[in-house]
Design a protein around this motif. Structure first.
Motif, PDB file in Angstrom:
ATOM      1  N   THR A  12      44.668  30.046  50.585  1.00 28.69           N
ATOM      2  CA  THR A  12      43.963  30.695  49.479  1.00 28.69           C
ATOM      3  C   THR A  12      44.939  31.151  48.406  1.00 28.69           C
ATOM      4  O   THR A  12      44.693  31.009  47.209  1.00 28.69           O
ATOM      5  N   PHE A  13      46.082  31.705  48.831  1.00 26.54           N
ATOM      6  CA  PHE A  13      47.080  32.165  47.870  1.00 26.54           C
ATOM      7  C   PHE A  13      47.623  30.996  47.055  1.00 26.54           C
ATOM      8  O   PHE A  13      47.826  31.099  45.842  1.00 26.54           O
ATOM      9  N   GLN A  14      47.847  29.856  47.729  1.00 24.68           N
ATOM     10  CA  GLN A  14      48.359  28.684  47.021  1.00 24.68           C
ATOM     11  C   GLN A  14      47.343  28.164  46.006  1.00 24.68           C
ATOM     12  O   GLN A  14      47.702  27.771  44.898  1.00 24.68           O
ATOM     13  N   LEU A  15      46.053  28.184  46.392  1.00 25.21           N
ATOM     14  CA  LEU A  15      45.024  27.751  45.455  1.00 25.21           C
ATOM     15  C   LEU A  15      44.953  28.686  44.266  1.00 25.21           C
ATOM     16  O   LEU A  15      44.746  28.262  43.129  1.00 25.21           O
ATOM     17  N   ALA A  16      45.124  29.987  44.512  1.00 21.96           N
ATOM     18  CA  ALA A  16      45.087  30.957  43.421  1.00 21.96           C
ATOM     19  C   ALA A  16      46.241  30.737  42.465  1.00 21.96           C
ATOM     20  O   ALA A  16      46.103  30.896  41.255  1.00 21.96           O
ATOM     21  N   CYS A  17      47.388  30.360  43.014  1.00 20.39           N
ATOM     22  CA  CYS A  17      48.555  30.136  42.154  1.00 20.39           C
ATOM     23  C   CYS A  17      48.396  28.891  41.288  1.00 20.39           C
ATOM     24  O   CYS A  17      49.122  28.707  40.320  1.00 20.39           O
ATOM     25  N   CYS A  18      47.486  28.015  41.667  1.00 21.72           N
ATOM     26  CA  CYS A  18      47.281  26.775  40.909  1.00 21.72           C
ATOM     27  C   CYS A  18      46.252  26.943  39.811  1.00 21.72           C
ATOM     28  O   CYS A  18      45.663  25.970  39.367  1.00 21.72           O
ATOM     29  N   CYS A  19      46.021  28.160  39.371  1.00 18.74           N
ATOM     30  CA  CYS A  19      44.984  28.419  38.364  1.00 18.74           C
ATOM     31  C   CYS A  19      45.535  29.239  37.216  1.00 18.74           C
ATOM     32  O   CYS A  19      45.083  30.345  36.956  1.00 18.74           O
ATOM     33  N   ILE A  55      47.092  40.700  32.847  1.00 18.81           N
ATOM     34  CA  ILE A  55      45.775  40.511  33.475  1.00 18.81           C
ATOM     35  C   ILE A  55      44.994  39.425  32.742  1.00 18.81           C
ATOM     36  O   ILE A  55      44.330  38.591  33.356  1.00 18.81           O
ATOM     37  N   HIS A  56      45.086  39.418  31.412  1.00 10.98           N
ATOM     38  CA  HIS A  56      44.398  38.388  30.629  1.00 10.98           C
ATOM     39  C   HIS A  56      44.925  37.000  30.961  1.00 10.98           C
ATOM     40  O   HIS A  56      44.159  36.029  30.998  1.00 10.98           O
ATOM     41  N   ASN A  57      46.225  36.872  31.206  1.00 13.17           N
ATOM     42  CA  ASN A  57      46.862  35.571  31.404  1.00 13.17           C
ATOM     43  C   ASN A  57      47.002  35.150  32.865  1.00 13.17           C
ATOM     44  O   ASN A  57      47.605  34.120  33.143  1.00 13.17           O
ATOM     45  N   GLY A  58      46.460  35.913  33.798  1.00  4.08           N
ATOM     46  CA  GLY A  58      46.626  35.573  35.209  1.00  4.08           C
ATOM     47  C   GLY A  58      45.465  36.048  36.062  1.00  4.08           C
ATOM     48  O   GLY A  58      44.372  36.317  35.576  1.00  4.08           O
ATOM     49  N   PHE A  59      45.724  36.139  37.382  1.00  4.05           N
ATOM     50  CA  PHE A  59      44.735  36.611  38.365  1.00  4.05           C
ATOM     51  C   PHE A  59      43.458  35.773  38.313  1.00  4.05           C
ATOM     52  O   PHE A  59      42.346  36.294  38.318  1.00  4.05           O
ATOM     53  N   TRP A  60      43.630  34.440  38.303  1.00  4.84           N
ATOM     54  CA  TRP A  60      42.480  33.568  38.065  1.00  4.84           C
ATOM     55  C   TRP A  60      41.494  33.537  39.226  1.00  4.84           C
ATOM     56  O   TRP A  60      40.281  33.448  39.010  1.00  4.84           O
ATOM     57  N   LEU A  61      41.975  33.603  40.447  1.00  3.30           N
ATOM     58  CA  LEU A  61      41.056  33.602  41.576  1.00  3.30           C
ATOM     59  C   LEU A  61      40.207  34.868  41.585  1.00  3.30           C
ATOM     60  O   LEU A  61      38.992  34.821  41.832  1.00  3.30           O
ATOM     61  N   ILE A  62      40.834  36.005  41.292  1.00  2.00           N
ATOM     62  CA  ILE A  62      40.094  37.268  41.242  1.00  2.00           C
ATOM     63  C   ILE A  62      39.060  37.230  40.126  1.00  2.00           C
ATOM     64  O   ILE A  62      37.916  37.674  40.291  1.00  2.00           O
ATOM     65  N   LYS A  63      39.420  36.669  38.990  1.00  2.00           N
ATOM     66  CA  LYS A  63      38.476  36.563  37.867  1.00  2.00           C
ATOM     67  C   LYS A  63      37.296  35.662  38.226  1.00  2.00           C
ATOM     68  O   LYS A  63      36.157  35.946  37.850  1.00  2.00           O
ATOM     69  N   LEU A  64      37.576  34.576  38.936  1.00  2.00           N
ATOM     70  CA  LEU A  64      36.494  33.689  39.346  1.00  2.00           C
ATOM     71  C   LEU A  64      35.524  34.407  40.279  1.00  2.00           C
ATOM     72  O   LEU A  64      34.302  34.254  40.164  1.00  2.00           O
ATOM     73  N   ILE A  65      36.057  35.206  41.179  1.00  2.00           N
ATOM     74  CA  ILE A  65      35.210  35.976  42.089  1.00  2.00           C
ATOM     75  C   ILE A  65      34.386  37.005  41.317  1.00  2.00           C
ATOM     76  O   ILE A  65      33.192  37.187  41.575  1.00  2.00           O
ATOM     77  N   VAL A  66      35.023  37.677  40.347  1.00  3.42           N
ATOM     78  CA  VAL A  66      34.312  38.662  39.534  1.00  3.42           C
ATOM     79  C   VAL A  66      33.193  38.006  38.727  1.00  3.42           C
ATOM     80  O   VAL A  66      32.074  38.520  38.639  1.00  3.42           O
ATOM     81  N   LEU A  67      33.490  36.832  38.136  1.00  2.00           N
ATOM     82  CA  LEU A  67      32.474  36.107  37.370  1.00  2.00           C
ATOM     83  C   LEU A  67      31.300  35.711  38.260  1.00  2.00           C
ATOM     84  O   LEU A  67      30.131  35.870  37.878  1.00  2.00           O
TER      85      LEU A  67
END
Length: 458
Positions: A3-10, A118-130
């Motif tokens: 999961t961490f690796q997938l998050a880093c690819c976003c 925060i605007h430029n990263g944390f893509w997995l967390i943003k996807l979950i929030v969306l």
């Protein structure tokens, strides 16, 4: 770990981890690309929710479909997950997502701040929030009141999105003419290009007017089409004459036929689109059978293949929406909406002047390679676009998508398969957009005459 690796690819990490054959990319571009992917994902979900074909296929091919619908409390046949009300709720979640980020990123000028990270990263967390926001909208109490109120909010935001795009179109026309006129002061080649492009634009506009008069009118009937084609053609002629009138030329030497040619082509496009979106007119022929008039005969055969027309048309439409969002969020565009334009002295004539990326001066200062794609950190000295304005445009685009997919004010009978079926609401929205565009351009021409003491920079 996976999961961490997938998050880093976003995000920007993805740009450095993907294959070396990918071209060099800027940090600011990768960030906007990721938000655009989120927007596309939710838009596709909305289109699926409005498709009766997809709903029927799911009922037929998914085992235990009825039990699954009951398990997620979506109704006996998942009726709560389809139709205009479901699209309203999903778009409500997406609009809230972008609006919260709009508030969160106000007045960010330094890409090294905590909010910028925060605007430029944390893509997995943003996807979950969306996903949580889009899902949570289905649990809002008093659904009828919510849908009625949200419909007016969506219409307001959709109209504002259209207005912003029209303003930027007028700004684009003025910028194009000013840029090439600046080159004409040094090389006569630019004068030739100006004349050639102006001739092409007017040829397209006149050809479109003639073709619409041939295919969308007939000797009897089609009064709406005749009047609107005549009015819009007259408006194009009027603004062209105003643009080259001596009084306007004295106050605005950069005003010319190139801008009015761009506006004329866009007016003709909107006129064609509006006439194509108008409900068909029918009359009785000599055999007392209903026949459709005021539309081209070839279009009747084309619209029989509804899946092909809907799929291709929807892809083109939302591609244009996405393009509008990304191009209107550059620094130059956001400044243009506030009335800030480049001075004539700083103009450098280019054939592709509108594609000049922001922040080129700083782009090569900080480049990193991490075993894959090259990432250019072009925001080392500061942001190259307004983060808050970027999210606000996507907030308005979310509302525009919601209204467009649900046929604006004909939401109860809306289906994605009938996306291009004519409705009066869509027809008048396009026609009013056409007239607003002409009025905006006309105002940029006559405003210096009405307010002679004020400085205008278009």
């Amino acid at each position: 770990c996976v999961t961490f690796q997938l998050a880093c690819c976003c995000g920007t990490a993805a740009c450095s981890l993907c294959c070396k054959c990918c071209p060099k990319i800027k940090q600011s571009t990768s960030t906007r690309f990721m938000y655009a992917l989120y927007f596309i994902l939710v838009t596709i979900i909305c289109c699926v929710m409005m498709s009766t074909t997809v709903a029927n296929e799911m009922k037929t091919h998914i085992p235990f479909y009825k039990q699954m619908c009951k398990g997620i409390q979506a109704g006996e046949m998942c009726e709560k997950l389809v139709g205009y009300s479901a699209v309203y709720k999903v778009c409500f979640g997406m609009a809230c997502f972008f609006f919260l980020f709009f508030l969160f990123t106000i007045k960010i000028n330094n890409s090294k701040s905590c909010r910028a990270y925060i605007h430029n990263g944390f893509w997995l967390i943003k996807l979950i929030v969306l996903a949580a926001m889009c899902s949570g909208a289905f649990f809002i109490p008093d659904q009828d009141t919510f849908l009625n109120a949200w419909r007016y909010v969506g219409a307001t935001g959709g109209f504002l999105f259209i207005a912003i795009q029209l303003i930027l179109l007028v700004e684009f026309a003025h910028k194009w003419n000013k840029n090439w006129t600046a080159g004409a002061n040094h090389k006569q080649m630019w004068n030739g290009l100006l004349a050639l492009v102006t001739l092409i634009l007017y040829s397209i506009a006149v050809a479109a007017l003639v073709l619409m008069a041939l295919f969308y009118t007939r000797s009897e009937g089609c009064m709406y089409n005749k009047v609107l084609i005549g009015v819009n053609g007259s408006l194009c002629l009027f603004v062209s004459l105003v643009a080259i009138s001596p009084c306007v030329q004295n106050r605005q030497p950069h005003s010319g036929l190139l801008q009015s040619g761009v506006i004329s082509c866009y007016v003709m496009y909107l006129t064609f689109s509006a006439l194509s979106s108008k409900p068909p007119e029918t009359i009785l022929d000599e055999n007392n059978q209903n026949i459709t008039i005021c539309v081209p005969e070839f279009s009747q055969g084309l619209h029989r293949d509804e899946n092909l027309v809907t799929g291709l048309g929807t892809t083109i439409l939302f591609g244009c929406i996405l393009y509008s969002c990304l191009t209107s969020t550059t620094r130059a565009s956001s400044e243009a909406l506030r009335g800030i334009y480049a001075t004539a002295e700083t103009e450098v004539a280019r054939c592709c002047f509108c594609c000049v990326p922001d922040g080129d001066a700083d782009a090569e200062e900080h480049v990193e390679k991490r075993g894959g794609q090259t990432v250019v950190y072009d925001e080392k000295k500061g942001t190259v676009y307004s983060y808050a304005y970027f999210h606000f445009i996507f907030f308005l685009a979310s509302l525009y998508v919601m209204m467009t997919v649900t046929h604006w004010f004909h939401y109860e009978s809306a289906q994605i398969e009938k996306f291009f079926t004519g409705t009066w609401s869509i027809f008048w929205i396009k026609m009013v957009s056409c007239w607003v565009c002409v009025c905006l351009y006309l105002w940029t021409l006559i405003a210096p005459l009405c307010c002679p003491t004020r400085e205008f920079s278009v």
